[in-house]
Motif scaffolding. Structure first.
Motif, PDB file in Angstrom:
ATOM      1  N   SER A 102     -61.379 102.732 125.500  1.00 41.65           N
ATOM      2  CA  SER A 102     -60.394 102.004 125.718  1.00 41.65           C
ATOM      3  C   SER A 102     -60.303 100.942 124.744  1.00 41.65           C
ATOM      4  O   SER A 102     -61.128 100.289 124.730  1.00 41.65           O
ATOM      5  N   GLN A 103     -59.060 100.880 123.983  1.00 46.14           N
ATOM      6  CA  GLN A 103     -58.973  99.868 122.979  1.00 46.14           C
ATOM      7  C   GLN A 103     -57.407  99.357 122.856  1.00 46.14           C
ATOM      8  O   GLN A 103     -56.796 100.320 122.652  1.00 46.14           O
ATOM      9  N   ARG A 104     -57.406  98.110 123.156  1.00 46.45           N
ATOM     10  CA  ARG A 104     -55.877  97.588 123.069  1.00 46.45           C
ATOM     11  C   ARG A 104     -54.862  98.471 123.884  1.00 46.45           C
ATOM     12  O   ARG A 104     -55.260  99.044 125.234  1.00 46.45           O
TER      13      ARG A 104
ATOM     14  N   LEU B 178     -50.488 102.918 138.832  1.00 51.23           N
ATOM     15  CA  LEU B 178     -51.556 102.740 139.660  1.00 51.23           C
ATOM     16  C   LEU B 178     -50.960 101.841 141.093  1.00 51.23           C
ATOM     17  O   LEU B 178     -51.784 101.445 141.809  1.00 51.23           O
ATOM     18  N   ALA B 179     -50.025 101.216 140.729  1.00 49.85           N
ATOM     19  CA  ALA B 179     -49.429 100.225 141.858  1.00 49.85           C
ATOM     20  C   ALA B 179     -50.425  99.288 141.938  1.00 49.85           C
ATOM     21  O   ALA B 179     -50.456  98.579 143.211  1.00 49.85           O
ATOM     22  N   VAL B 180     -50.974  98.494 140.977  1.00 53.22           N
ATOM     23  CA  VAL B 180     -51.988  97.168 140.975  1.00 53.22           C
ATOM     24  C   VAL B 180     -51.489  96.360 139.772  1.00 53.22           C
ATOM     25  O   VAL B 180     -50.849  96.547 138.913  1.00 53.22           O
ATOM     26  N   ARG B 181     -52.167  95.193 139.849  1.00 56.34           N
ATOM     27  CA  ARG B 181     -51.820  94.261 138.793  1.00 56.34           C
ATOM     28  C   ARG B 181     -52.669  94.542 137.675  1.00 56.34           C
ATOM     29  O   ARG B 181     -53.678  95.373 137.761  1.00 56.34           O
ATOM     30  N   ARG B 182     -52.328  93.736 136.434  1.00 53.07           N
ATOM     31  CA  ARG B 182     -53.103  94.242 135.394  1.00 53.07           C
ATOM     32  C   ARG B 182     -54.583  94.050 135.446  1.00 53.07           C
ATOM     33  O   ARG B 182     -55.480  94.788 134.653  1.00 53.07           O
ATOM     34  N   PRO B 183     -55.092  92.925 135.795  1.00 52.53           N
ATOM     35  CA  PRO B 183     -56.675  92.691 135.965  1.00 52.53           C
ATOM     36  C   PRO B 183     -57.422  94.093 136.488  1.00 52.53           C
ATOM     37  O   PRO B 183     -58.493  94.172 136.210  1.00 52.53           O
ATOM     38  N   SER B 184     -56.586  94.555 137.623  1.00 52.22           N
ATOM     39  CA  SER B 184     -57.259  95.628 138.188  1.00 52.22           C
ATOM     40  C   SER B 184     -57.403  96.934 137.382  1.00 52.22           C
ATOM     41  O   SER B 184     -58.222  97.804 137.301  1.00 52.22           O
ATOM     42  N   VAL B 185     -56.416  97.083 136.618  1.00 51.29           N
ATOM     43  CA  VAL B 185     -56.168  98.213 135.234  1.00 51.29           C
ATOM     44  C   VAL B 185     -57.547  97.804 134.539  1.00 51.29           C
ATOM     45  O   VAL B 185     -58.312  98.738 134.090  1.00 51.29           O
ATOM     46  N   THR B 186     -57.715  96.732 134.099  1.00 56.48           N
ATOM     47  CA  THR B 186     -58.746  96.494 132.893  1.00 56.48           C
ATOM     48  C   THR B 186     -60.229  96.622 133.652  1.00 56.48           C
ATOM     49  O   THR B 186     -61.181  97.224 133.018  1.00 56.48           O
TER      50      THR B 186
ATOM     51  N   LEU C 140     -60.622 100.504 133.872  1.00 61.74           N
ATOM     52  CA  LEU C 140     -60.714 100.982 132.585  1.00 61.74           C
ATOM     53  C   LEU C 140     -62.186 100.791 132.308  1.00 61.74           C
ATOM     54  O   LEU C 140     -62.843 101.823 131.386  1.00 61.74           O
ATOM     55  N   HIS C 141     -62.874  99.648 132.422  1.00 59.07           N
ATOM     56  CA  HIS C 141     -64.185  99.329 132.149  1.00 59.07           C
ATOM     57  C   HIS C 141     -65.208 100.343 132.995  1.00 59.07           C
ATOM     58  O   HIS C 141     -66.113 100.790 132.494  1.00 59.07           O
ATOM     59  N   VAL C 142     -64.799 100.721 134.099  1.00 60.40           N
ATOM     60  CA  VAL C 142     -65.474 101.481 134.792  1.00 60.40           C
ATOM     61  C   VAL C 142     -65.709 102.885 134.387  1.00 60.40           C
ATOM     62  O   VAL C 142     -66.704 103.645 134.013  1.00 60.40           O
ATOM     63  N   LEU C 143     -64.428 103.481 133.746  1.00 59.68           N
ATOM     64  CA  LEU C 143     -64.486 104.843 133.346  1.00 59.68           C
ATOM     65  C   LEU C 143     -65.029 104.964 131.892  1.00 59.68           C
ATOM     66  O   LEU C 143     -65.827 105.909 131.364  1.00 59.68           O
TER      67      LEU C 143
ATOM     68  N   SER D  13     -52.779 109.966 147.156  1.00 62.28           N
ATOM     69  CA  SER D  13     -53.719 109.221 146.435  1.00 62.28           C
ATOM     70  C   SER D  13     -53.697 107.735 146.440  1.00 62.28           C
ATOM     71  O   SER D  13     -54.758 107.050 146.584  1.00 62.28           O
ATOM     72  N   ASN D  14     -52.284 107.217 146.410  1.00 63.79           N
ATOM     73  CA  ASN D  14     -52.303 105.824 146.521  1.00 63.79           C
ATOM     74  C   ASN D  14     -52.955 105.044 147.930  1.00 63.79           C
ATOM     75  O   ASN D  14     -53.310 104.079 147.979  1.00 63.79           O
ATOM     76  N   ALA D  15     -52.915 105.945 148.968  1.00 62.21           N
ATOM     77  CA  ALA D  15     -53.265 105.780 150.242  1.00 62.21           C
ATOM     78  C   ALA D  15     -54.832 105.940 150.336  1.00 62.21           C
ATOM     79  O   ALA D  15     -55.514 104.955 151.233  1.00 62.21           O
ATOM     80  N   VAL D  16     -55.314 106.781 149.782  1.00 60.11           N
ATOM     81  CA  VAL D  16     -56.812 107.168 150.432  1.00 60.11           C
ATOM     82  C   VAL D  16     -57.712 107.188 148.986  1.00 60.11           C
ATOM     83  O   VAL D  16     -59.082 107.146 149.507  1.00 60.11           O
ATOM     84  N   HIS D  17     -57.537 107.004 147.674  1.00 66.73           N
ATOM     85  CA  HIS D  17     -58.336 107.193 146.562  1.00 66.73           C
ATOM     86  C   HIS D  17     -58.626 105.779 146.066  1.00 66.73           C
ATOM     87  O   HIS D  17     -57.478 104.949 146.119  1.00 66.73           O
ATOM     88  N   SER D  18     -59.795 105.538 145.549  1.00 73.90           N
ATOM     89  CA  SER D  18     -59.987 104.100 144.954  1.00 73.90           C
ATOM     90  C   SER D  18     -58.972 104.064 143.923  1.00 73.90           C
ATOM     91  O   SER D  18     -58.622 105.146 143.009  1.00 73.90           O
ATOM     92  N   VAL D  19     -58.866 102.921 143.147  1.00 72.21           N
ATOM     93  CA  VAL D  19     -58.140 102.722 142.010  1.00 72.21           C
ATOM     94  C   VAL D  19     -58.755 103.501 140.676  1.00 72.21           C
ATOM     95  O   VAL D  19     -58.125 104.024 139.886  1.00 72.21           O
ATOM     96  N   ASN D  20     -60.127 103.589 140.823  1.00 71.53           N
ATOM     97  CA  ASN D  20     -60.686 104.223 139.601  1.00 71.53           C
ATOM     98  C   ASN D  20     -60.355 105.533 139.649  1.00 71.53           C
ATOM     99  O   ASN D  20     -60.145 106.357 138.578  1.00 71.53           O
ATOM    100  N   GLU D  21     -60.468 106.197 140.755  1.00 72.05           N
ATOM    101  CA  GLU D  21     -60.069 107.832 140.839  1.00 72.05           C
ATOM    102  C   GLU D  21     -58.727 107.877 140.457  1.00 72.05           C
ATOM    103  O   GLU D  21     -58.349 108.898 139.768  1.00 72.05           O
TER     104      GLU D  21
END
Length: 234
Positions: free
Chosen positions: A196-198, A174-182, A185-188, A137-145
């Motif tokens: 998503s809250q706090r 997710l093996a990504v930086r926090r801004p990518s997490v944010t 989350l906005h996409v979902l 999954s880390n190799a082939v899927h998007s961060v959102n998936e």
């Protein structure tokens, strides 16, 4: 036992009776480290709630999660395979409770009781499948998936729609930086799949999350169901 661990509940009655005197019920608070890379495994853990995280750490200190476990499993799976140490860091990410047993005692019981050992070996197979699926999954899927996959996996184990998942935890997952997490989350949220809250995620649409995750989710879950029965109450 006050709450069921899925593996313990699946044991033959005589195997469970042999195991019970050696099981110690304990709290498993967030950030409790259950094992560390290269150190001797003293205890094996069978959670009844909460989420544990198995993390691989590079020599430079970078880390990423390869799997999660909760009431459906135990840790470390390496102990079931006869290893006296674990190459991963195992830490509680969501508060819980459970049971622990001395690894040496579990070794003795597995040697004496083939049905117990066979059941735990099936768990080790499932956990290996989860780790392999994570690598794919880390190799082939998007961060959102991938985020949708991890939310579903946590949802499976916590038994409720409200989950306390910090950005730090999610970034390791997710093996990504926090801004990518944010951003993810906005996409979902935009798809109306979660709130998503706090440090809290609320699942709004379980079926929608599964569709959004596509084939990132389901392989190791199906392997668990094939070998041990479906642990997902949903």
């Amino acid at each position: 036992m006050s709450k069921p661990n899925r593996l313990l509940a699946s044991l033959h009655a005589d195997d469970l009776a042999a195991l019970q005197p050696w099981l110690e019920e304990i709290a498993l608070p967030q950030k409790l480290e259950l094992s560390l890379p290269g150190e001797e495994t003293v205890y094996c853990y069978f959670p009844t709630d909460g989420i544990g995280s198995t993390v691989i750490v590079s020599p430079a200190g970078q880390q990423t999660e390869i799997g999660v476990f909760g009431r459906e499993g135990m840790s470390p799976a390496s102990a079931v395979l006869g290893a006296d140490s674990n190459p991963y860091r195992v830490v509680m990410q969501v508060d819980g409770r459970g049971y622990r047993i001395l690894r040496t005692k579990l070794d003795e019981l597995m040697a004496e009781r083939p049905h117990l050992h066979a059941l735990l070996l099936r768990w080790a197979q499932v956990f290996g499948a989860q780790a392999a699926t994570t690598a794919l999954s880390n190799a082939v899927h998007s961060v959102n998936e991938r985020l949708a996959r991890w939310v579903l996996m946590c949802h499976d184990r916590l038994g409720g729609d409200v989950m306390s998942l910090t950005h730090e935890f999610l970034s390791i997952m997710l093996a990504v930086r926090r801004p990518s997490v944010t951003t993810a989350l906005h996409v979902l949220e935009g798809e109306k799949l979660i709130y998503s809250q706090r440090a809290t995620i609320i699942v709004r649409d379980r079926e929608g999350l599964e569709a959004f995750a596509n084939d990132a989710y389901g392989v190791s879950e199906h392997e668990y169901a094939r070998l041990l029965g479906d642990f997902r109450s949903r």
